[in-house]
Design a protein around this motif. Sequence first.
Motif, PDB file in Angstrom:
ATOM      1  N   THR A   1      28.228 137.735  70.863  1.00 59.66           N
ATOM      2  CA  THR A   1      27.524 138.537  69.876  1.00 59.66           C
ATOM      3  C   THR A   1      26.077 138.056  69.755  1.00 59.66           C
ATOM      4  OG1 THR A   1      28.237 137.064  68.096  1.00 59.66           O
ATOM      5  CG2 THR A   1      29.665 138.955  68.609  1.00 59.66           C
ATOM      6  N   MET A   2      25.247 138.828  69.068  1.00 60.98           N
ATOM      7  CA  MET A   2      23.830 138.485  68.948  1.00 60.98           C
ATOM      8  C   MET A   2      23.605 137.155  68.223  1.00 60.98           C
ATOM      9  SD  MET A   2      20.808 139.154  69.780  1.00 60.98           S
ATOM     10  CE  MET A   2      21.160 140.736  70.552  1.00 60.98           C
ATOM     11  N   PRO A   3      24.292 136.870  67.087  1.00 57.70           N
ATOM     12  CA  PRO A   3      24.092 135.545  66.470  1.00 57.70           C
ATOM     13  C   PRO A   3      24.446 134.389  67.397  1.00 57.70           C
ATOM     14  CG  PRO A   3      25.173 137.031  64.937  1.00 57.70           C
ATOM     15  CD  PRO A   3      25.162 137.724  66.255  1.00 57.70           C
ATOM     16  N   VAL A   4      25.503 134.558  68.191  1.00 58.53           N
ATOM     17  CA  VAL A   4      25.894 133.500  69.129  1.00 58.53           C
ATOM     18  C   VAL A   4      24.825 133.336  70.207  1.00 58.53           C
ATOM     19  CG1 VAL A   4      27.589 132.837  70.866  1.00 58.53           C
ATOM     20  CG2 VAL A   4      28.355 133.816  68.695  1.00 58.53           C
ATOM     21  N   ILE A   5      24.243 134.451  70.645  1.00 56.01           N
ATOM     22  CA  ILE A   5      23.176 134.382  71.651  1.00 56.01           C
ATOM     23  C   ILE A   5      21.966 133.637  71.100  1.00 56.01           C
ATOM     24  CG2 ILE A   5      21.534 135.753  72.985  1.00 56.01           C
ATOM     25  CD1 ILE A   5      23.647 137.895  73.275  1.00 56.01           C
ATOM     26  N   ILE A   6      21.609 133.905  69.854  1.00 54.43           N
ATOM     27  CA  ILE A   6      20.458 133.239  69.236  1.00 54.43           C
ATOM     28  C   ILE A   6      20.708 131.739  69.124  1.00 54.43           C
ATOM     29  CG2 ILE A   6      19.080 133.054  67.130  1.00 54.43           C
ATOM     30  CD1 ILE A   6      19.542 136.044  66.706  1.00 54.43           C
ATOM     31  N   LEU A   7      21.904 131.363  68.643  1.00 54.61           N
ATOM     32  CA  LEU A   7      22.239 129.948  68.550  1.00 54.61           C
ATOM     33  C   LEU A   7      22.267 129.298  69.934  1.00 54.61           C
ATOM     34  CD1 LEU A   7      25.078 130.004  65.859  1.00 54.61           C
ATOM     35  CD2 LEU A   7      22.770 129.100  65.584  1.00 54.61           C
ATOM     36  N   GLY A   8      22.756 130.034  70.920  1.00 59.63           N
ATOM     37  CA  GLY A   8      22.788 129.503  72.284  1.00 59.63           C
ATOM     38  C   GLY A   8      21.392 129.253  72.829  1.00 59.63           C
ATOM     39  N   ILE A   9      20.450 130.138  72.525  1.00 57.84           N
ATOM     40  CA  ILE A   9      19.068 129.953  72.977  1.00 57.84           C
ATOM     41  C   ILE A   9      18.457 128.709  72.332  1.00 57.84           C
ATOM     42  CG2 ILE A   9      16.739 130.942  72.910  1.00 57.84           C
ATOM     43  CD1 ILE A   9      18.015 133.694  73.177  1.00 57.84           C
ATOM     44  N   ILE A  10      18.738 128.506  71.039  1.00 60.80           N
ATOM     45  CA  ILE A  10      18.220 127.317  70.348  1.00 60.80           C
ATOM     46  C   ILE A  10      18.800 126.045  70.969  1.00 60.80           C
ATOM     47  CG2 ILE A  10      18.115 126.095  68.144  1.00 60.80           C
ATOM     48  CD1 ILE A  10      18.238 128.807  66.758  1.00 60.80           C
ATOM     49  N   ILE A  11      20.105 126.057  71.250  1.00 62.25           N
ATOM     50  CA  ILE A  11      20.747 124.897  71.883  1.00 62.25           C
ATOM     51  C   ILE A  11      20.143 124.637  73.258  1.00 62.25           C
ATOM     52  CG2 ILE A  11      22.928 124.001  72.783  1.00 62.25           C
ATOM     53  CD1 ILE A  11      24.315 125.663  70.581  1.00 62.25           C
ATOM     54  N   LEU A  12      19.903 125.709  74.021  1.00 58.65           N
ATOM     55  CA  LEU A  12      19.310 125.558  75.348  1.00 58.65           C
ATOM     56  C   LEU A  12      17.903 124.964  75.261  1.00 58.65           C
ATOM     57  CD1 LEU A  12      19.458 126.066  78.397  1.00 58.65           C
ATOM     58  CD2 LEU A  12      18.581 128.370  77.985  1.00 58.65           C
ATOM     59  N   LEU A  13      17.133 125.387  74.270  1.00 57.54           N
ATOM     60  CA  LEU A  13      15.782 124.851  74.101  1.00 57.54           C
ATOM     61  C   LEU A  13      15.816 123.361  73.767  1.00 57.54           C
ATOM     62  CD1 LEU A  13      14.032 127.752  72.147  1.00 57.54           C
ATOM     63  CD2 LEU A  13      13.754 127.137  74.560  1.00 57.54           C
ATOM     64  N   VAL A  14      16.785 122.961  72.939  1.00 54.14           N
ATOM     65  CA  VAL A  14      16.932 121.531  72.625  1.00 54.14           C
ATOM     66  C   VAL A  14      17.261 120.737  73.880  1.00 54.14           C
ATOM     67  CG1 VAL A  14      18.277 119.828  71.349  1.00 54.14           C
ATOM     68  CG2 VAL A  14      17.598 121.957  70.240  1.00 54.14           C
ATOM     69  N   GLY A  15      18.163 121.267  74.699  1.00 58.38           N
ATOM     70  CA  GLY A  15      18.514 120.588  75.939  1.00 58.38           C
ATOM     71  C   GLY A  15      17.346 120.522  76.916  1.00 58.38           C
TER      72      GLY A  15
ATOM     73  N   LYS B   1      35.211 126.729  70.922  1.00 56.27           N
ATOM     74  CA  LYS B   1      35.418 128.177  71.028  1.00 56.27           C
ATOM     75  C   LYS B   1      36.861 128.506  71.385  1.00 56.27           C
ATOM     76  CE  LYS B   1      33.135 132.252  72.975  1.00 56.27           C
ATOM     77  NZ  LYS B   1      34.357 132.974  73.330  1.00 56.27           N
ATOM     78  N   ARG B   2      37.507 127.580  72.071  1.00 54.12           N
ATOM     79  CA  ARG B   2      38.901 127.815  72.461  1.00 54.12           C
ATOM     80  C   ARG B   2      39.810 127.885  71.231  1.00 54.12           C
ATOM     81  NH1 ARG B   2      41.549 126.957  77.205  1.00 54.12           N
ATOM     82  NH2 ARG B   2      39.666 126.016  78.073  1.00 54.12           N
ATOM     83  N   TYR B   3      39.485 127.117  70.196  1.00 52.27           N
ATOM     84  CA  TYR B   3      40.332 127.053  69.007  1.00 52.27           C
ATOM     85  C   TYR B   3      39.665 127.660  67.777  1.00 52.27           C
ATOM     86  CZ  TYR B   3      42.989 123.841  71.893  1.00 52.27           C
ATOM     87  OH  TYR B   3      43.714 123.285  72.913  1.00 52.27           O
ATOM     88  N   GLY B   4      38.584 128.355  67.952  1.00 52.40           N
ATOM     89  CA  GLY B   4      37.916 128.993  66.824  1.00 52.40           C
ATOM     90  C   GLY B   4      37.059 130.138  67.307  1.00 52.40           C
ATOM     91  N   CYS B   5      36.271 130.675  66.411  1.00 54.98           N
ATOM     92  CA  CYS B   5      35.408 131.788  66.768  1.00 54.98           C
ATOM     93  C   CYS B   5      34.111 131.268  67.363  1.00 54.98           C
ATOM     94  CB  CYS B   5      35.118 132.659  65.557  1.00 54.98           C
ATOM     95  SG  CYS B   5      34.214 131.816  64.245  1.00 54.98           S
ATOM     96  N   GLY B   6      33.334 132.183  67.902  1.00 52.64           N
ATOM     97  CA  GLY B   6      32.092 131.802  68.545  1.00 52.64           C
ATOM     98  C   GLY B   6      31.073 131.221  67.588  1.00 52.64           C
ATOM     99  N   TYR B   7      31.083 131.693  66.330  1.00 48.68           N
ATOM    100  CA  TYR B   7      30.129 131.176  65.355  1.00 48.68           C
ATOM    101  C   TYR B   7      30.365 129.695  65.084  1.00 48.68           C
ATOM    102  CZ  TYR B   7      29.505 136.169  64.519  1.00 48.68           C
ATOM    103  OH  TYR B   7      29.279 137.508  64.683  1.00 48.68           O
ATOM    104  N   VAL B   8      31.629 129.323  64.921  1.00 50.25           N
ATOM    105  CA  VAL B   8      31.957 127.922  64.655  1.00 50.25           C
ATOM    106  C   VAL B   8      31.569 127.045  65.839  1.00 50.25           C
ATOM    107  CG1 VAL B   8      33.843 126.307  64.191  1.00 50.25           C
ATOM    108  CG2 VAL B   8      33.824 128.557  63.093  1.00 50.25           C
TER     109      VAL B   8
END
Length: 234
Positions: A94-108, A193-200
């Motif tokens: 989803t879009m919120p997960v994509i945004i969080l993923g981009i932030i995580i990628l930038l940190v890395g 993600k395996r045991y919860g939703c993408g947001y968590v």
Amino acid sequence: MILFILLFIGILFLGDSFTSLFNCKLSWWERFGLAYGLGLAILTFGTFFSSLLGAPFNKYILLFVFLVCLTVIWYVKKKRQIGLGLKIYWNRPTMPVIILGIIILLVGLSSLFESVVRPIYIWDAVAIWGAKAKAIFSLGDVQAVKDYGAKRFYPLNIPLAMALFYYFGEPFVKSIFPFYFIAILTVFYGALKRYGCGYVGSAGTLMLAATPLFSIIQQLPMPTCPWLFTIWLP
């Protein structure tokens, strides 16, 4: 840079081939993280084992070790009738997960940028590993320098990996650590993600990725209102 990318892809392919032996259903996040750690570990172990047999440390031996390890893995896959294992399970985020993923990628990527730009300048564990790695790379002999320098009991996995990256120039030597960092984040996200939703999973991974930044903030000069930080930082 092209050779560096090819080496990185080769490490991932070696690690992913080994992971597929267990025939586990993994997301591509988990497969990427496990592939890097396992691939680099297998390659360094093979290099160390070849040094016990008297082989020198050079790019030809590294290529030979890589091909032998890959051949053994794929022979086992054939005997056990395991497929190529190249299927990747993907769910559209989803879009919120994509945004969080981009932030995580930038940190890395920021950690990768810092490791390439800044040299080894503090005498710590990284410097000790780096000294051993440079000795291995310069002398071309693993066994001759395994007890070289301080902390002789330090394992050779990291120095061998750093010596491997010396072929691409000294700025790339520390890049193994940001890649380890990103690999851990991907495995951590896949497990959540395996045991919860993408947001968590995304929020938890972002918290883990941001943890090293707090130690950097603690080293900065305190602002005019230090109580704002003492609430959150010990």
